[in-house]
Design a protein around this motif. Structure first.
Motif, short mmCIF file in Angstrom:
data_model
loop_
_atom_site.label_atom_id
_atom_site.label_comp_id
_atom_site.label_asym_id
_atom_site.label_seq_id
_atom_site.Cartn_x
_atom_site.Cartn_y
_atom_site.Cartn_z
N SER A 57 0.83 -1.20 0.00
CA SER A 57 0.00 0.00 0.00
C SER A 57 0.87 1.25 0.00
O SER A 57 2.06 1.20 0.34
CB SER A 57 -0.94 0.01 1.21
OG SER A 57 -0.20 0.04 2.42
N ALA A 58 0.27 2.36 -0.39
CA ALA A 58 0.92 3.67 -0.35
C ALA A 58 -0.15 4.71 -0.09
O ALA A 58 -1.33 4.50 -0.42
CB ALA A 58 1.65 3.96 -1.66
N GLU A 59 0.23 5.82 0.52
CA GLU A 59 -0.75 6.85 0.82
C GLU A 59 -0.19 8.24 0.54
O GLU A 59 1.03 8.46 0.50
CB GLU A 59 -1.21 6.76 2.27
CG GLU A 59 -0.12 6.98 3.29
CD GLU A 59 -0.67 6.86 4.71
OE1 GLU A 59 -0.29 7.72 5.54
OE2 GLU A 59 -1.46 5.95 4.97
N ALA A 117 2.51 0.37 -7.68
CA ALA A 117 2.86 -0.49 -8.81
C ALA A 117 4.34 -0.87 -8.74
O ALA A 117 4.70 -2.03 -8.96
CB ALA A 117 2.54 0.22 -10.12
N GLU A 118 5.17 0.10 -8.41
CA GLU A 118 6.61 -0.18 -8.29
C GLU A 118 6.89 -1.08 -7.10
O GLU A 118 7.69 -2.03 -7.19
CB GLU A 118 7.37 1.14 -8.15
CG GLU A 118 8.88 0.95 -8.08
CD GLU A 118 9.62 2.28 -7.98
OE1 GLU A 118 10.85 2.25 -7.75
OE2 GLU A 118 8.97 3.33 -8.10
N SER A 151 1.51 -8.72 -11.99
CA SER A 151 0.14 -8.44 -12.44
C SER A 151 -0.72 -8.00 -11.26
O SER A 151 -1.67 -8.67 -10.89
CB SER A 151 -0.47 -9.69 -13.08
OG SER A 151 -0.41 -10.77 -12.17
N ALA A 152 -0.35 -6.87 -10.69
CA ALA A 152 -1.07 -6.39 -9.51
C ALA A 152 -2.34 -5.65 -9.89
O ALA A 152 -2.38 -4.90 -10.87
CB ALA A 152 -0.17 -5.46 -8.70
N VAL A 162 -5.37 6.52 -0.43
CA VAL A 162 -4.66 5.26 -0.18
C VAL A 162 -4.83 4.35 -1.39
O VAL A 162 -5.94 4.15 -1.89
CB VAL A 162 -5.20 4.56 1.07
CG1 VAL A 162 -4.48 3.22 1.29
CG2 VAL A 162 -5.05 5.44 2.30
N ALA A 163 -3.71 3.80 -1.86
CA ALA A 163 -3.73 2.83 -2.95
C ALA A 163 -3.23 1.50 -2.42
O ALA A 163 -2.24 1.45 -1.68
CB ALA A 163 -2.86 3.29 -4.12
N VAL A 164 -3.91 0.43 -2.80
CA VAL A 164 -3.52 -0.93 -2.40
C VAL A 164 -3.35 -1.76 -3.65
O VAL A 164 -4.26 -1.82 -4.49
CB VAL A 164 -4.57 -1.57 -1.47
CG1 VAL A 164 -4.18 -3.01 -1.13
CG2 VAL A 164 -4.75 -0.76 -0.19
#
Length: 409
Positions: free
Chosen positions: A319-321, A362-363, A372-373, A398-400
């Motif tokens: 995850s990233a925010e 993605a990285e 293939s996320a 927030v991205a997961v």
């Protein structure tokens, strides 16, 4: 989830020593930044929001003290089942159990054996004189505790050797009860039955035997294990709902509801989702769960190897925010990763935030091992209304990213 197709469930995994309970929401386990709860304590490392209880097929079976009608108590300590000890050591175990049964009165230490765990001798360094002396008497073949100990003080010494991992105690467990009732057959049923007979001879507060037969006490033990399993599952559910799980389950109203106690005021308690039962003994111990939890219990066909299967089908999840704030009217500041940028309108700032977190996860997913996320982005706004006008305060983006690990060639 892979084994059942259920996206929303309470997952309960029963082993020999512990029961682990977690909640599945939308196909993913709930996470907790303070980590799993083990024995009432937080691990303080972000992990699945899992609660671990000292209840399993090899849990120690004891009796409640000081009451007329003592309840069966289970765990939290693990014992070596008598059936397993009997299979490994034969008459060294069964002959001692038969000797204890021939005694006219039950003994406090009946059905208990001590045996070394087999760890290297160097790990026994630092023992006190009393511990070293007792440890010397214990060997690789189980020794009846009533022959080993001569005082109550030595019982505490034995427990210290157990806590250090130097000695195992063998005794009557739910696994033995299952052997007595023919519901488990992989170890020695004779040793299990002898142990159940000895336990059934224990006395209640009136001086009467607590059970009429090995089968009767074994049935009580298995019913108790299922009941406690239901309470631990409900405790986890209450805790996830923001309540004090243990005290809520212990409340008289919840206890009456679980028991379906008849009364003028009828009470019930039910989970909003089914339970998935994992573990080799789940088909046995969870068969009676549905009426206690008010929902179904699904036990997958290959539940005995669920953890190994989970290692194969598990997914990478990262995850990233980013945060967008408004330090002054008309200025929208984006903090994403290690960068800070300013924008003149809200929509542009939010779009940039979403693009940033997508690129970051993605990285990270690629680095974590998936090619293939799937990426999901959620944005939470904090706004206020001043004189009927919407006032932006902050946005949390927030991205997961989740996906199957790449296959190594």
């Amino acid at each position: 989830r892979h084994m059942t197709g259920l996206d929303n469930a309470v997952v309960s995994d029963i082993g020999g020593t512990t029961t682990d309970v977690a909640v599945l929401d939308g196909g993913r386990p709930r996470l907790d930044p303070e980590g799993a709860t083990v024995g009432g304590f937080r691990t303080m490392v972000e992990a699945v929001a899992m609660r671990t209880f000292g209840l399993g097929g090899d849990s120690e079976v004891t009796l409640e003290d000081g009451v007329l009608n003592p309840k069966i108590l289970l765990g939290p300590r693990r014992l070596v089942p008598l059936a397993l000890a009997g299979m490994a050591h034969g008459t060294a175990v069964t002959s001692e159990l038969e000797r204890q049964l021939r005694a006219p009165n039950p003994g406090r230490m009946d059905g208990r054996f001590a045996v070394r765990t087999g760890v290297p001798d160097r790990l026994a360094a630092g023992l006190t004189g009393a511990e070293a002396k007792l440890y010397e008497l214990i060997g690789a073949v189980p020794l009846a505790v009533d022959r080993l100990l001569t005082s109550n003080a030595q019982n505490a010494t034995l427990n210290r050797l157990v806590s250090r991992g130097l000695v195992h105690v063998a005794g009557f467990t739910p696994s033995d009860a299952a052997h007595v009732l023919g519901k488990q057959a992989n170890w020695d049923p004779i040793a299990a039955r002898l142990g159940a007979e000895l336990f059934a001879r224990k006395r209640d507060g009136r001086g009467q035997n607590i059970a009429a037969s090995p089968e009767a006490i074994s049935e009580r033990v298995l019913v108790t294990l299922t009941r406690w399993s239901a309470e631990y599952i409900l405790e986890t559910a209450f805790a996830e709902d923001g309540l004090d799980g243990a005290s809520t389950v212990a409340h008289a109203l919840v206890q009456r509801a679980v028991d379906a106690h008849p009364g003028i005021a009828r009470l019930s308690v039910a989970l909003d989702r089914p339970v998935i039962g994992l573990g080799a003994s789940a088909p046995l111990h969870y068969a009676g769960l549905p009426p206690l939890i008010g929902n179904d219990c699904v036990v997958p066909r290959d539940t005995d190897v669920a953890n190994a299967l989970g290692a194969v089908v598990g997914q990478v999840r990262v995850s990233a925010e980013a945060r967008v704030s408004q330090p002054m009217e008309g200025l929208f500041r984006l903090a994403s990763g290690e960068t800070v940028r300013d924008f003149l309108d809200e929509a542009t700032a939010i779009a940039a935030a979403e693009a940033d977190v997508r690129a970051i996860v993605a990285e990270r997913a690629m680095e974590a091992g998936t090619d293939s996320a799937e990426i999901d982005v959620a944005t939470e706004f904090r706004v206020s209304t001043v004189e009927a006008q919407r006032m932006f305060i902050e946005a949390h983006v927030v991205a997961v990213a989740s996906g199957r690990p790449r296959i190594a060639v």
